[in-house]
Design a protein around this motif. Structure first.
Motif, PDB file in Angstrom:
ATOM      1  N   ALA A 115      33.385  32.709 116.984  1.00  0.00           N
ATOM      2  CA  ALA A 115      32.009  32.676 117.499  1.00  0.00           C
ATOM      3  C   ALA A 115      31.011  32.768 116.354  1.00  0.00           C
ATOM      4  O   ALA A 115      29.970  32.087 116.358  1.00  0.00           O
ATOM      5  CB  ALA A 115      31.792  33.818 118.493  1.00  0.00           C
ATOM      6  N   ARG A 116      31.323  33.590 115.336  1.00  0.00           N
ATOM      7  CA  ARG A 116      30.454  33.679 114.170  1.00  0.00           C
ATOM      8  C   ARG A 116      30.414  32.360 113.404  1.00  0.00           C
ATOM      9  O   ARG A 116      29.378  31.973 112.843  1.00  0.00           O
ATOM     10  CB  ARG A 116      30.938  34.799 113.236  1.00  0.00           C
ATOM     11  CG  ARG A 116      30.544  36.204 113.689  1.00  0.00           C
ATOM     12  CD  ARG A 116      31.096  37.250 112.731  1.00  0.00           C
ATOM     13  NE  ARG A 116      31.988  38.173 113.428  1.00  0.00           N
ATOM     14  CZ  ARG A 116      33.016  38.786 112.876  1.00  0.00           C
ATOM     15  NH1 ARG A 116      33.305  38.579 111.601  1.00  0.00           N
ATOM     16  NH2 ARG A 116      33.762  39.609 113.572  1.00  0.00           N
TER      17      ARG A 116
ATOM     18  N   LYS B 267      44.341  43.129 119.498  1.00  0.00           N
ATOM     19  CA  LYS B 267      43.149  43.337 118.674  1.00  0.00           C
ATOM     20  C   LYS B 267      42.913  42.152 117.737  1.00  0.00           C
ATOM     21  O   LYS B 267      41.769  41.739 117.514  1.00  0.00           O
ATOM     22  CB  LYS B 267      43.290  44.634 117.877  1.00  0.00           C
ATOM     23  CG  LYS B 267      43.136  45.898 118.721  1.00  0.00           C
ATOM     24  CD  LYS B 267      43.323  47.146 117.866  1.00  0.00           C
ATOM     25  CE  LYS B 267      43.125  48.409 118.705  1.00  0.00           C
ATOM     26  NZ  LYS B 267      43.346  49.643 117.907  1.00  0.00           N
TER      27      LYS B 267
ATOM     28  N   VAL C 277      41.456  39.240 119.764  1.00  0.00           N
ATOM     29  CA  VAL C 277      40.043  39.485 120.088  1.00  0.00           C
ATOM     30  C   VAL C 277      39.181  39.282 118.852  1.00  0.00           C
ATOM     31  O   VAL C 277      38.117  38.646 118.901  1.00  0.00           O
ATOM     32  CB  VAL C 277      39.859  40.905 120.661  1.00  0.00           C
ATOM     33  CG1 VAL C 277      38.378  41.261 120.752  1.00  0.00           C
ATOM     34  CG2 VAL C 277      40.514  41.009 122.035  1.00  0.00           C
ATOM     35  N   ALA C 278      39.651  39.790 117.705  1.00  0.00           N
ATOM     36  CA  ALA C 278      38.900  39.626 116.465  1.00  0.00           C
ATOM     37  C   ALA C 278      38.805  38.160 116.067  1.00  0.00           C
ATOM     38  O   ALA C 278      37.769  37.705 115.568  1.00  0.00           O
ATOM     39  CB  ALA C 278      39.558  40.435 115.348  1.00  0.00           C
ATOM     40  N   GLN C 279      39.873  37.403 116.291  1.00  0.00           N
ATOM     41  CA  GLN C 279      39.846  35.979 115.985  1.00  0.00           C
ATOM     42  C   GLN C 279      38.779  35.262 116.814  1.00  0.00           C
ATOM     43  O   GLN C 279      38.034  34.418 116.301  1.00  0.00           O
ATOM     44  CB  GLN C 279      41.217  35.352 116.245  1.00  0.00           C
ATOM     45  CG  GLN C 279      41.289  33.869 115.904  1.00  0.00           C
ATOM     46  CD  GLN C 279      42.626  33.262 116.264  1.00  0.00           C
ATOM     47  OE1 GLN C 279      43.267  33.658 117.240  1.00  0.00           O
ATOM     48  NE2 GLN C 279      43.081  32.298 115.479  1.00  0.00           N
ATOM     49  N   ALA C 280      38.687  35.614 118.092  1.00  0.00           N
ATOM     50  CA  ALA C 280      37.667  35.003 118.945  1.00  0.00           C
ATOM     51  C   ALA C 280      36.263  35.331 118.448  1.00  0.00           C
ATOM     52  O   ALA C 280      35.368  34.472 118.448  1.00  0.00           O
ATOM     53  CB  ALA C 280      37.847  35.474 120.387  1.00  0.00           C
ATOM     54  N   GLU C 281      36.066  36.560 117.999  1.00  0.00           N
ATOM     55  CA  GLU C 281      34.755  36.955 117.476  1.00  0.00           C
ATOM     56  C   GLU C 281      34.429  36.202 116.184  1.00  0.00           C
ATOM     57  O   GLU C 281      33.290  35.769 115.967  1.00  0.00           O
ATOM     58  CB  GLU C 281      34.736  38.467 117.238  1.00  0.00           C
ATOM     59  CG  GLU C 281      34.827  39.280 118.526  1.00  0.00           C
ATOM     60  CD  GLU C 281      35.004  40.772 118.265  1.00  0.00           C
ATOM     61  OE1 GLU C 281      35.257  41.137 117.093  1.00  0.00           O
ATOM     62  OE2 GLU C 281      34.894  41.560 119.225  1.00  0.00           O
ATOM     63  N   ILE C 282      35.423  36.043 115.322  1.00  0.00           N
ATOM     64  CA  ILE C 282      35.225  35.307 114.069  1.00  0.00           C
ATOM     65  C   ILE C 282      34.848  33.864 114.360  1.00  0.00           C
ATOM     66  O   ILE C 282      33.934  33.299 113.731  1.00  0.00           O
ATOM     67  CB  ILE C 282      36.503  35.377 113.206  1.00  0.00           C
ATOM     68  CG1 ILE C 282      36.663  36.786 112.625  1.00  0.00           C
ATOM     69  CG2 ILE C 282      36.482  34.326 112.098  1.00  0.00           C
ATOM     70  CD1 ILE C 282      38.008  37.026 111.977  1.00  0.00           C
TER      71      ILE C 282
END
Length: 478
Positions: A363-364, A353, A356-361
């Motif tokens: 991208a932001r 998790k 995955v959250a790091q990848a989303e961050i």
């Protein structure tokens, strides 16, 4: 022209190349300063001045023979005491490593040595570089050149204090949660956390991990860029390492006119900031605007960044230090042992998790920097604090439960995967340094340096030297 211990690295190199000064004379200038000042700040450890003098003599012989020389030829240097340098102890502030003398150098040391630097010793660190205050049971506490009762930051605290005190002209460091940036802010010098992969780390027990990176420190941006040019570049063993071609261009930055600058004191309330630090941060909007920048209050939305950092950090500590924690837990400081034990409580689902959250961050972050050229924010949430403490008790009235709570402004930026630099910005009422953190899009390291250079030229903050150490000044004509 007179060279002294606060001359720039580039000025020293110019004098060496023109033979206005020899490597031995330049080394003597610095060893005199070390003898006078290092007992106060305790920045340099494992000194080997006999070896340094021999290296300087060899450098002078090479110059006299007209042989090709490297970009740092004859320049005194000290490596962070977590970085292996052949023949010098790597103690990392731990009783477990007091007899550890590696026979080979790691990549960053290989590159600096090959560039001709003269190694004088190592720079002090917290135990195994854990924490942003430099103290350990082997060498003791490194203190701040501007007030020796205060912290120099960490984990590259010895490097920052040595630069601020005029003991060496350049230094290397590493950064997971702010270890190149926090000490730079505390000691009124410049520290760059590069884009991960810009400075490949080898050996590396987790080469896929982007939390940890090595990087340069200096007293000004020009000198920092010089060292960055030496230590960066690809290495086949680190598949994520970046080539020079992978860096974004400089965009022709000349000054700050038209630069799109986002400013945020706390990233939408993610962390508290003490009033003296916030006061200096709050000046930045008008400073950038007066220089022609287009300034807006804005920040990336990253409320989960601290959780991601703490989760992946615990995993990395387990990889690097888990065996030592299992074998000799009594020889590790309690806070470090707790960091490692946090990983034992993680599940595979927790790590997945967080990744995955790091990848989303990240991208932001890319989206955010499509609208802004740079983000300007505090480096550290507090002023340099009492050197007798492990970490501050509170930030702006909010209790610190561990030594990461006052570092959130730096560790959240780590998760973004962006280059970030600490540049001197001002002084508190009691004369303590405060840096500003400038962040750019991933890969835009050279662009970031140009922005930092333009900011640096707006005022003389970085040229303010520590008055408490001025009686130890020394100089030599060139």
């Amino acid at each position: 022209m007179t060279l002294d211990h606060y001359s720039t690295a580039r000025e020293m190199l110019t004098a060496l190349r023109s033979r206005d000064i020899s490597a031995r004379e330049l080394l003597a200038l610095h060893t005199d300063r070390i003898a006078q000042v290092n007992p106060t700040v305790n920045a340099l450890v494992s000194l080997d001045l006999d070896r340094a003098h021999a290296t300087a003599a060899a450098a002078d012989a090479q110059t006299a023979a007209g042989d090709p020389v490297g970009p740092l030829h004859g320049l005194p240097f000290a490596f962070k005491d977590t970085h292996d340098v052949a023949g010098f102890p790597t103690v990392a502030g731990s009783p477990l490593l007091v007899d550890n003398v590696p026979q080979t150098s790691e990549l960053i040391a290989e590159r600096v040595t090959a560039a001709g630097a003269v190694t004088v010793g190592k720079t002090n660190v917290p135990e195994f570089a854990a924490g942003s205050h430099t103290f350990n049971p082997v060498f003791g506490t490194t203190t701040n050149p501007y007030d020796p009762t205060r912290s120099a930051g960490g984990s590259s605290g010895g490097a920052a204090a040595a630069l601020g005190a005029g003991l060496i002209p350049l230094a290397d460091g590493s950064d997971m949660g702010g270890s190149l940036r926090n000490p730079a802010s505390f000691c009124n010098v410049v520290g760059l956390r590069p884009t991960p992969g810009r400075v490949p780390c080898w050996p590396n027990s987790a080469p896929w991990d982007a939390l940890v990176t090595q990087g340069p420190m200096a007293r000004n941006v020009d000198d920092l860029e010089l060292l960055l040019s030496v230590i960066s570049g690809p290495d086949a063993r680190i598949r994520s390492s970046l080539s020079a071609d992978a860096l974004a261009p400089r965009h022709g930055v000349a000054g700050l006119q038209g630069l799109r600058v986002a400013v945020s004191a706390d990233l939408n309330g993610l962390f508290p900031v003490d009033a003296p630090v916030r006061e200096i941060h709050d000046r930045q909007s008008s400073i950038f605007a007066a220089a022609g920048a287009v300034v807006a209050e804005d920040a990336p939305s990253i409320p989960d960044a601290e959780w991601v950092f703490r989760t992946l950090r615990a995993w990395r500590f387990k990889i690097d230090l888990g065996d030592r924690a299992d074998a000799t837990p009594e020889l590790l400081k309690p806070s470090l042992l707790d960091n490692i034990r946090q990983a034992d409580r993680l599940s595979a689902d927790d790590i997945a998790k967080a990744m995955v959250a790091q990848a989303e961050i990240q991208a932001r972050a890319v989206e955010f920097f499509s609208r802004h050229d740079v983000l300007v924010m505090p480096v550290s949430q507090v002023l340099p604090f009492d050197a007798e403490l492990e970490y501050p008790a509170a930030v702006d009235g909010r209790r610190c439960d561990d030594y990461l709570d006052w570092m959130t402004s730096a560790l959240t930026v780590t998760v973004l995967g962006c280059p970030a630099i600490s540049v001197p910005a001002g002084f508190s009422a009691e004369g303590l340094p405060v840096g500003v953190q400038i962040v750019a899009a991933p890969g835009n390291d050279l662009f970031l340096l140009d922005v930092a250079r333009a900011y640096e030229q707006l005022g003389p903050v970085g040229a303010v030297r520590p008055h408490l150490l001025e009686t130890a000044a020394a100089s030599i004509p060139s």
